[in-house]
Design an enzyme around this catalytic site. Structure first.
Site, PDB file in Angstrom:
ATOM      1  N   PHE A 185       0.850  -1.191   0.000  1.00 38.18           N
ATOM      2  CA  PHE A 185       0.000   0.000   0.000  1.00 38.18           C
ATOM      3  C   PHE A 185       0.885   1.239   0.000  1.00 38.18           C
ATOM      4  O   PHE A 185       1.718   1.407   0.890  1.00 38.18           O
ATOM      5  CB  PHE A 185      -0.960   0.045   1.197  1.00 38.18           C
ATOM      6  CG  PHE A 185      -1.912   1.207   1.079  1.00 38.18           C
ATOM      7  CD1 PHE A 185      -3.034   1.125   0.273  1.00 38.18           C
ATOM      8  CD2 PHE A 185      -1.651   2.415   1.727  1.00 38.18           C
ATOM      9  CE1 PHE A 185      -3.888   2.214   0.118  1.00 38.18           C
ATOM     10  CE2 PHE A 185      -2.499   3.503   1.570  1.00 38.18           C
ATOM     11  CZ  PHE A 185      -3.613   3.406   0.768  1.00 38.18           C
TER      12      PHE A 185
ATOM     13  N   ASP B 128       9.124   2.611   1.944  1.00 37.21           N
ATOM     14  CA  ASP B 128       7.939   3.339   2.379  1.00 37.21           C
ATOM     15  C   ASP B 128       7.743   3.025   3.858  1.00 37.21           C
ATOM     16  O   ASP B 128       7.275   1.947   4.230  1.00 37.21           O
ATOM     17  CB  ASP B 128       6.727   2.888   1.546  1.00 37.21           C
ATOM     18  CG  ASP B 128       5.428   3.560   1.978  1.00 37.21           C
ATOM     19  OD1 ASP B 128       5.383   4.116   3.095  1.00 37.21           O
ATOM     20  OD2 ASP B 128       4.458   3.514   1.199  1.00 37.21           O
TER      21      ASP B 128
ATOM     22  N   LYS C  10       2.147   9.703   8.367  1.00 35.81           N
ATOM     23  CA  LYS C  10       1.371   9.253   9.533  1.00 35.81           C
ATOM     24  C   LYS C  10       1.837   9.856  10.871  1.00 35.81           C
ATOM     25  O   LYS C  10       1.395  10.938  11.212  1.00 35.81           O
ATOM     26  CB  LYS C  10       1.320   7.729   9.555  1.00 35.81           C
ATOM     27  CG  LYS C  10       0.449   7.190   8.395  1.00 35.81           C
ATOM     28  CD  LYS C  10      -0.135   5.831   8.640  1.00 35.81           C
ATOM     29  CE  LYS C  10      -1.279   5.528   7.697  1.00 35.81           C
ATOM     30  NZ  LYS C  10      -0.916   4.900   6.435  1.00 35.81           N
TER      31      LYS C  10
HETATM   32  C1  LIG Z   1      -1.160   5.156   4.994  1.00 37.03           C
HETATM   33  C2  LIG Z   1      -0.064   4.763   4.057  1.00 37.03           C
HETATM   34  C3  LIG Z   1       0.220   5.508   2.890  1.00 37.03           C
HETATM   35  C4  LIG Z   1      -0.647   6.654   2.442  1.00 37.03           C
HETATM   36  O1  LIG Z   1      -0.618   7.722   3.335  1.00 37.03           O
HETATM   37  P1  LIG Z   1      -1.715   8.904   3.177  1.00 37.03           P
HETATM   38  O2  LIG Z   1      -1.258   9.914   4.192  1.00 37.03           O
HETATM   39  O3  LIG Z   1      -3.051   8.313   3.475  1.00 37.03           O
HETATM   40  O4  LIG Z   1      -1.611   9.409   1.782  1.00 37.03           O
HETATM   41  C5  LIG Z   1       1.305   5.139   2.132  1.00 37.03           C
HETATM   42  N1  LIG Z   1       2.076   4.090   2.478  1.00 37.03           N
HETATM   43  C6  LIG Z   1       1.838   3.351   3.571  1.00 37.03           C
HETATM   44  C7  LIG Z   1       2.742   2.213   3.905  1.00 37.03           C
HETATM   45  C8  LIG Z   1       0.750   3.651   4.386  1.00 37.03           C
HETATM   46  O5  LIG Z   1       0.484   2.876   5.447  1.00 37.03           O
END
Ligand SMILES: *Cc1c(COP(=O)(O)O)cnc(C)c1O
Length: 396
Positions: free
Chosen positions: A136, A221, A250
């Site tokens: 994700f 990420d 986050k």
């Molecule tokens: C939540 C998340 C995102 C996206 O972040 P947003 O602030 O919602 O755009 C990207 N990568 C990972 C691993 C995430 O958990």
């Protein structure tokens, strides 16, 4: 029904499946709804409120900055973003930081930087990025294409080209997917949304080696697993590997919207004035909160508590698994991102926990995901497990 629920249901896009609860106050690991009912929060706003709700240091830093200066523009310098960038680079592999406002934006910046790198590569332009199944990375067009989940991409064709997907934690599949057009490999060191998937101990090291041999950028990420969630400041520290680019968001702003893309000097040099920008990126209030988050994580004993409570919660969940093997398949994770794989759907368990005052999340259908604030106490872990035990019993 509360007015917030009526207004929301009448006027906001129906992009979220919401529980019929409106929250009005938070403190530490606790939330209160508009009827005065108290909930134990094992979601932390999806790994955002790592220091708990309304942490005094974050509130103070943001409030003081709010009263002094809220916004100028990136045509000028401000102290909070300078300070946070220095903190982040001092405590990571990275030499430079680009600030933005969310995880998807941080990944967009990383993907644009990877394009710059690939287009400048010796031997012709390269533009393919390899990402992992069940990953994700966000919901914007580039990050949607990077996210290898059919349910997230459904109905948005044509997707941005240039992404190739391989199974997570399968080194041979990754190696086989590399070709003359590949410029980068992008992955979460531990997959969050995909079901709390922890790779084998040597996987990321082998990925790093492959990237070095083939001249590929390695992008981590850490939007979900960074900022102390796993018991170290950054999750990749557990694996003895550093990336070329890392993305954060986050928990970075302690609840305020803040994202960052970090890179080593060699890669960062590919961005020059005009290459990328964000109006709100590095906003003084958000970055002042970020500085407070960094101080608390590093000096406030929060990482130590995360490691200790992570082990304790994992033990307690494994006990539950032993007592209820008919309901629980396995427990996994690191620090305070833990997953409990159920044999059936997680939704009824989550609903029962909520009715009993515990906020839990279910991801990838059958994985209960535990993301408590990193300041969680033993007594709160015990309370979570007692509620969960009742919910599993009722579901079974
Ligand atoms: C939540 C998340 C995102 C996206 O972040 P947003 O602030 O919602 O755009 C990207 N990568 C990972 C691993 C995430 O958990």
């Amino acid at each position: 029904m509360s007015r917030s629920i009526e207004q929301t249901d009448a006027h906001i896009f129906k992009t979220y499946g919401r529980f019929p609860i409106a929250f009005v106050r938070g403190e530490g690991a606790w939330l209160w709804d508009d009827a005065g009912r108290r909930y134990l929060d094992f979601l932390s706003g999806i790994a955002v409120c790592n220091l708990g709700h309304c942490h005094p240091a974050v509130v103070r830093a943001a409030t003081e900055q709010l009263e002094r200066l809220v916004h100028v523009s990136n045509f000028f310098y401000t102290a909070p973003q300078a300070e946070l960038a220095e903190q982040l680079t001092r405590h990571s592999f990275a030499d430079r930081v680009f600030f933005c406002n969310s995880g998807a934006e941080a990944n967009e910046a990383a993907l644009k930087l990877a394009r710059r790198y690939g287009n400048a590569a010796a031997g012709g332009p390269r533009s393919e990025v390899i990402t992992m199944q069940a990953s994700f990375h966000g919901r914007t067009f580039a990050t949607l294409a990077a996210t290898a989940q059919a349910k997230v991409q459904e109905g948005f064709a044509p997707l941005m080209p240039g992404f190739v997907y391989v199974p997570f934690n399968d080194f041979d599949a990754l190696q086989a997917a590399v070709n003359a057009r590949t410029c980068a490999v992008m992955l979460e060191p531990i997959q969050g949304e995909g079901g709390v998937n922890v790779p084998d101990a040597d996987y990321l090291k082998r990925v790093r080696g492959l990237c070095d041999r083939a001249g590929l950028l390695l992008i981590f990420d850490e939007v979900q697993v960074g900022m102390g969630r796993t018991g170290r400041l950054f999750a990749h520290e557990h694996f003895g590997v550093t990336p070329d680019i890392m993305t954060l968001a986050k928990a970075l702003g302690g609840g305020l919207p803040l994202g960052a893309m970090l890179a080593s000097q060699r890669v960062a040099d590919l961005f020059t004035p005009g290459s990328h920008a964000s109006t709100f990126g590095g906003n003084p209030v958000a970055t002042a909160a970020g500085c407070a988050v960094m101080r608390e994580l590093l000096d406030g004993g929060v990482l130590e508590n995360c490691r200790a409570m992570g082990l304790y919660l994992q033990d307690r969940l494994e006990e539950l698994q032993k007592r209820r093997p008919e309901a629980v398949a396995c427990v996994r994770g690191r620090g305070l991102i833990l997953g409990m794989e159920l044999r059936g759907s997680g939704k009824p368990v989550v609903d029962r926990c909520l009715a009993d005052g515990l906020i839990l999340n279910c991801t990838a259908d059958r994985i209960l995901r535990f993301l408590p604030p990193l300041i969680i106490t033993r007594a709160q872990v015990d309370e979570c497990c007692a509620i969960l035990d009742r919910a599993l019993g009722a579901a079974g």
